[in-house]
Design a protein around this motif. Structure first.
Motif, PDB file in Angstrom:
ATOM      1  N   VAL A  16       2.152 -47.006 -12.596  1.00 46.49           N
ATOM      2  CA  VAL A  16       1.121 -46.975 -13.639  1.00 46.49           C
ATOM      3  C   VAL A  16      -0.123 -47.723 -13.165  1.00 46.49           C
ATOM      4  CG1 VAL A  16       0.520 -47.768 -15.958  1.00 46.49           C
ATOM      5  CG2 VAL A  16       2.782 -46.779 -15.530  1.00 46.49           C
ATOM      6  N   ALA A  17       0.071 -48.935 -12.662  1.00 47.60           N
ATOM      7  CA  ALA A  17      -1.063 -49.760 -12.229  1.00 47.60           C
ATOM      8  C   ALA A  17      -1.812 -49.113 -11.084  1.00 47.60           C
ATOM      9  CB  ALA A  17      -0.561 -51.144 -11.828  1.00 47.60           C
ATOM     10  N   LEU A  18      -1.086 -48.514 -10.139  1.00 45.74           N
ATOM     11  CA  LEU A  18      -1.740 -47.838  -9.015  1.00 45.74           C
ATOM     12  C   LEU A  18      -2.595 -46.676  -9.486  1.00 45.74           C
ATOM     13  CD1 LEU A  18       0.971 -47.629  -6.198  1.00 45.74           C
ATOM     14  CD2 LEU A  18      -1.307 -48.631  -5.989  1.00 45.74           C
ATOM     15  N   SER A  19      -2.049 -45.878 -10.399  1.00 47.73           N
ATOM     16  CA  SER A  19      -2.754 -44.696 -10.867  1.00 47.73           C
ATOM     17  C   SER A  19      -4.003 -45.040 -11.661  1.00 47.73           C
ATOM     18  CB  SER A  19      -1.809 -43.840 -11.724  1.00 47.73           C
ATOM     19  OG  SER A  19      -2.455 -42.682 -12.189  1.00 47.73           O
ATOM     20  N   VAL A  20      -3.897 -46.072 -12.493  1.00 44.55           N
ATOM     21  CA  VAL A  20      -5.053 -46.496 -13.291  1.00 44.55           C
ATOM     22  C   VAL A  20      -6.150 -47.053 -12.391  1.00 44.55           C
ATOM     23  CG1 VAL A  20      -5.832 -48.172 -15.005  1.00 44.55           C
ATOM     24  CG2 VAL A  20      -3.725 -46.884 -15.390  1.00 44.55           C
ATOM     25  N   GLY A  21      -5.748 -47.792 -11.368  1.00 42.98           N
ATOM     26  CA  GLY A  21      -6.710 -48.326 -10.404  1.00 42.98           C
ATOM     27  C   GLY A  21      -7.708 -49.279 -11.017  1.00 42.98           C
ATOM     28  N   ASP A  22      -8.958 -49.108 -10.649  1.00 39.68           N
ATOM     29  CA  ASP A  22     -10.019 -50.010 -11.105  1.00 39.68           C
ATOM     30  C   ASP A  22     -10.536 -49.665 -12.493  1.00 39.68           C
ATOM     31  OD1 ASP A  22      -9.891 -51.344  -8.690  1.00 39.68           O
ATOM     32  OD2 ASP A  22     -11.431 -50.074  -7.749  1.00 39.68           O
ATOM     33  N   THR A 331       2.058 -41.332 -15.877  1.00 35.21           N
ATOM     34  CA  THR A 331       1.678 -42.071 -17.069  1.00 35.21           C
ATOM     35  C   THR A 331       0.318 -42.751 -16.881  1.00 35.21           C
ATOM     36  OG1 THR A 331       3.983 -42.440 -17.692  1.00 35.21           O
ATOM     37  CG2 THR A 331       2.359 -43.939 -18.627  1.00 35.21           C
ATOM     38  N   GLY A 332       0.087 -43.256 -15.667  1.00 37.15           N
ATOM     39  CA  GLY A 332      -1.233 -43.827 -15.376  1.00 37.15           C
ATOM     40  C   GLY A 332      -2.340 -42.798 -15.510  1.00 37.15           C
ATOM     41  N   ASP A 333      -2.050 -41.565 -15.097  1.00 35.53           N
ATOM     42  CA  ASP A 333      -3.026 -40.470 -15.268  1.00 35.53           C
ATOM     43  C   ASP A 333      -3.315 -40.260 -16.747  1.00 35.53           C
ATOM     44  OD1 ASP A 333      -3.038 -40.105 -12.550  1.00 35.53           O
ATOM     45  OD2 ASP A 333      -1.719 -38.352 -12.573  1.00 35.53           O
ATOM     46  N   ASP A 334      -2.246 -40.252 -17.557  1.00 35.40           N
ATOM     47  CA  ASP A 334      -2.427 -40.056 -19.010  1.00 35.40           C
ATOM     48  C   ASP A 334      -3.288 -41.175 -19.593  1.00 35.40           C
ATOM     49  OD1 ASP A 334      -0.828 -37.828 -18.850  1.00 35.40           O
ATOM     50  OD2 ASP A 334       0.984 -38.857 -19.541  1.00 35.40           O
ATOM     51  N   LEU A 335      -3.055 -42.400 -19.166  1.00 33.61           N
ATOM     52  CA  LEU A 335      -3.856 -43.526 -19.660  1.00 33.61           C
ATOM     53  C   LEU A 335      -5.312 -43.381 -19.251  1.00 33.61           C
ATOM     54  CD1 LEU A 335      -1.338 -46.390 -18.919  1.00 33.61           C
ATOM     55  CD2 LEU A 335      -2.555 -46.141 -21.084  1.00 33.61           C
ATOM     56  N   ARG A 336      -5.528 -43.005 -18.019  1.00 33.59           N
ATOM     57  CA  ARG A 336      -6.900 -42.871 -17.543  1.00 33.59           C
ATOM     58  C   ARG A 336      -7.632 -41.748 -18.273  1.00 33.59           C
ATOM     59  NH1 ARG A 336      -5.620 -42.166 -12.689  1.00 33.59           N
ATOM     60  NH2 ARG A 336      -6.243 -39.986 -12.516  1.00 33.59           N
ATOM     61  N   ASP A 337      -6.918 -40.689 -18.563  1.00 39.21           N
ATOM     62  CA  ASP A 337      -7.522 -39.564 -19.298  1.00 39.21           C
ATOM     63  C   ASP A 337      -7.848 -39.948 -20.736  1.00 39.21           C
ATOM     64  OD1 ASP A 337      -7.306 -38.029 -17.056  1.00 39.21           O
ATOM     65  OD2 ASP A 337      -5.451 -37.028 -17.682  1.00 39.21           O
TER      66      ASP A 337
END
Length: 337
Positions: A16-22, A331-337
């Motif tokens: 999750v943290a990797l996908s969300v990134g900065d 899941t990180g993608d979903d959060l970023r979107d």
């Protein structure tokens, strides 16, 4: 900046943290002293052995790319995986083109590397025992400390633990009750893993054996000497994962009794009598080891309206470390979107 709390410092949480990134400020809460979850390694007498996930592999290019980027100490497990049936009859497995990765220092290094790459803030030895939803999310640890507010919350522990957190959450509404009931019905099974060390080499044409018909007391057996840097020359170390039903029936037994029985069964399976007497052993208990199935993602998505998300192997529906990592990335993608 958006603030995200992730409960659980396994590979899914760091995915999750990797996908969300900065795009967000992520804090990961882990109840134990180490990160990585079932990507765990033990060490003894110059031996390094993986006691949870045996290795990580994937036909998912994104997951493979993440793993390859963690190349410091990354090694490939040598040898194929063969099968055996309920009668202990061993057969050749299929050729595998996909690499089986671990690290020279063990698969436990995976969690550390993902943690470093994610740049998340990590709080270890922090067991989250309470959740509260107001205009934002707050989490409470077992000592009564509260953290927040968080714009979004991600739950990654095994389904039984996640269900307990939802059950106790201060969050009114039908969605909480529906999520709690659904997640609570995801079945999990315990696993007993036993490491057996020998002062002689065990030569076999395979790295590991897996019980194909799921009807043997031994579920999986692997040779750690097939992993570069794990076992000194002239020695052997077998990691034996017992079947779920056997594990459940013997879970509370004494370590010596468990190890003795496992060594006997290993000797029978490999038709090598000296294996019944290892130099030393290590018994590892995984109470919530592997999911028998997965959650309905359409039900889980109902949490998004309240900024609540989920990730883990039980979300992916398969107890494999690469599936857990893929779930975290998605899941990180979903959060970023």
């Amino acid at each position: 900046m958006t603030r995200i709390a992730v409960v659980g410092g396994g590979v899914a949480g760091f995915g999750v943290a990797l996908s969300v990134g900065d795009d967000a400020e992520v804090t990961v809460f882990e109840r134990t002293e180490r990160v990585g979850g079932r990507a765990a390694t033990h060490e003894r007498d110059d031996c390094v052995y993986d006691v949870g996930a045996n290795y990580v592999k994937s036909d998912d290019e994104r997951v493979s790319r993440v793993i390859r980027d963690l190349d410091d100490g990354l090694v490939e497990t040598e040898g194929p995986v063969w099968t055996f049936d309920a009668d202990g009859e061993i057969s050749e497995g299929r050729d595998e083109e996909t690499p089986k990765w671990t690290f020279r220092d063990g698969i436990g290094t995976l969690g550390k590397r993902l943690c470093e790459a994610s740049d998340a803030t990590v709080r270890t030895d922090t067991r989250i025992s309470g959740l509260r939803r107001d205009e934002a999310w707050y989490v409470e640890d077992a000592d009564g400390g509260e953290y927040g507010p968080w714009d979004a919350l991600v739950l990654t522990p095994p389904a039984p633990i996640t269900a307990s957190l939802l059950d106790l959450a201060e969050w009114e509404g039908d969605v909480r009750r529906e999520l709690r009931e659904h997640v609570g019905h995801v079945p999990y099974r315990p696993i007993l893993t036993v490491a057996l060390h020998y002062s002689f080499e065990i030569e076999r044409p395979y790295y590991a054996l897996v019980n194909a018909d799921k009807d043997h007391e031994v579920g999986w057996l692997s040779r750690e000497s097939c992993k570069p840097g794990h076992v000194p020359d002239g020695e052997s170390l077998l990691v034996v994962q017992m079947a779920p039903d056997w594990s459940a029936s013997r879970y509370e037994d004494d370590d010596f009794d468990i190890a003795t029985d496992v060594a006997d069964r290993t000797a029978d399976l490999l038709s090598k009598h000296p294996l019944a007497a290892p130099d030393w052993y290590d018994v590892i208990r995984w109470r919530d080891a592997l999911p028998n199935g997965g959650a309905d993602k359409n039900v889980l998505r109902q949490g998004a309206a309240s900024d609540l998300f989920f990730a883990g192997d039980w979300v992916a529906g398969e107890g494999r470390v690469h599936r857990a990592l893929a779930s975290g990335l998605e899941t990180g993608d979903d959060l970023r979107d």
